[in-house]
Design an enzyme around this catalytic site. Structure first.
Site, short mmCIF file in Angstrom:
data_model
loop_
_atom_site.label_atom_id
_atom_site.label_comp_id
_atom_site.label_asym_id
_atom_site.label_seq_id
_atom_site.Cartn_x
_atom_site.Cartn_y
_atom_site.Cartn_z
N HIS A 154 -12.66 0.78 -23.03
CA HIS A 154 -13.73 -0.20 -22.89
C HIS A 154 -13.28 -1.34 -21.98
O HIS A 154 -12.13 -1.79 -22.06
CB HIS A 154 -14.13 -0.76 -24.26
N SER A 155 -14.15 -1.78 -21.11
CA SER A 155 -13.99 -3.02 -20.35
C SER A 155 -12.70 -3.08 -19.55
O SER A 155 -12.60 -2.49 -18.48
CB SER A 155 -14.08 -4.21 -21.32
N MET A 156 -11.67 -3.79 -20.05
CA MET A 156 -10.45 -4.03 -19.29
C MET A 156 -9.83 -2.74 -18.79
O MET A 156 -9.13 -2.72 -17.78
CB MET A 156 -9.44 -4.79 -20.15
N GLU A 179 -11.23 -0.65 -17.22
CA GLU A 179 -12.03 -0.19 -16.08
C GLU A 179 -11.15 0.24 -14.90
O GLU A 179 -11.56 1.07 -14.09
CB GLU A 179 -13.01 -1.26 -15.65
#
Length: 309
Positions: A104-106, A108
């Protein structure tokens, strides 16, 4: 390594301490590493994992400087390549030769980087409200790198400050203000590993250096090259009110429009769900069907191969 029971705490030794996490699922399930986003911890997957296929063994990590994991040594940057090495350390400690990843998120950039650098180790990659690579304009790279280094050096010059102590109610208010899209339940879940009890109240377990800029940036050309090296099947689940909206803005669209063209490859599956950046924690029922179908069709349908935990 000893077999860990479902729900058990994970502790992996690293040169500066330990990487912590939690494990869910049967002892011999197909392994899935779950990697949280910026300033979160492995509790971010607590609501989603119970809704996913039971044939898997889910290992959710607290990245260094987050949750209950050790902070990196003083003077060491928190950057995406370092997180790539952390994932490899955990995989080696658990003797995983091939596994899936949910990020998730970081993650990416760090998780797609890992998948590109170690294509023989990853059979499936799931990115939650993350587009994968997020390029930086080449004209901005030097400025961002210098800013990140200056922030680190300025921080090191400060005298050591006492760790701030809060009441639990104040900690809830601060996290809610910093992440206004989090539901009240999600805030409490993240604080389970995001707070350390101390004299007079609670302090944050997330190291302040984690909030500084990532100084290692990738250009569009580098991102495209790495993206081309990914062999695993990839599922991208975007939140309509999260990254999907942000990546449509002109500043990013000049890059993402090119990257989106690459997603036409048959190994990519892209879905968009209602919700915000933490939709997998706030509303896991919206995300679970896509992830479950993907894991069943792209992983369970294949021979077992070299999976071990």
């Amino acid at each position: 390594m000893a077999v860990l029971r479902s729900g058990a705490e994970l502790s992996v030794p690293v040169p500066w301490g330990q990487i912590r996490g939690k494990v869910w699922g049967p002892d011999h399930g197909r392994p899935v590493l779950c990697v949280h986003g910026w300033a979160d911890n492995c509790g971010a997957f607590k609501a989603l994992i119970p809704l996913l296929p039971k044939e898997f063994r889910y290992v959710a990590l607290d990245l260094p400087g987050h949750g209950l994991s050790s902070h990196r040594p003083p003077g060491v940057f928190y950057c995406f390549p370092a997180y790539v090495a952390d994932v490899r350390r955990v995989a080696d400690a658990l003797r995983l030769r091939r596994f899936s990843i949910i990020g998730h998120s970081m993650g990416e950039s760090s998780l797609p980087q890992f998948t590109a650098l170690y294509p023989d180790m990853v059979d499936a990659l799931v990115l939650l409200d993350s587009f994968g690579f997020l390029p930086t304009d080449t004209e901005e790279v030097s400025r961002v790198m210098r800013q990140g280094m200056d922030e680190m050096l300025q921080f090191e010059k400060k005298t050591e400050e006492k760790r701030r102590v809060y009441s639990y109610e104040t900690a809830v208010q601060r996290l809610s203000a910093a992440n206004p899209t989090l539901s009240e339940r999600s805030v409490h879940v993240l604080l389970e590993r995001g707070l350390l009890q101390t004299e007079g109240g609670f302090s944050s377990s997330c190291f302040i250096w984690c909030f500084q800029k990532n100084i290692v940036r990738l250009s569009l050309e580098q991102s495209l090259d790495l993206q081309s090296r990914i062999q695993a099947s990839v599922l991208i689940v975007l939140a309509a009110g999260g990254s999907d909206r942000m990546l449509s803005e002109p500043a990013q669209n000049k890059f993402t429009s090119t990257l989106r063209q690459c997603l036409q490859d048959e190994k990519y599956t892209v879905a968009t769900v209602p919700g915000d950046h933490h939709v997998h924690l706030n509303d896991p029922e919206a995300v679970a069907p896509f992830v479950s179908k993907f894991l069943r069709t792209k992983v369970l349908s294949r021979p077992t191969g070299e999976h071990k935990l």
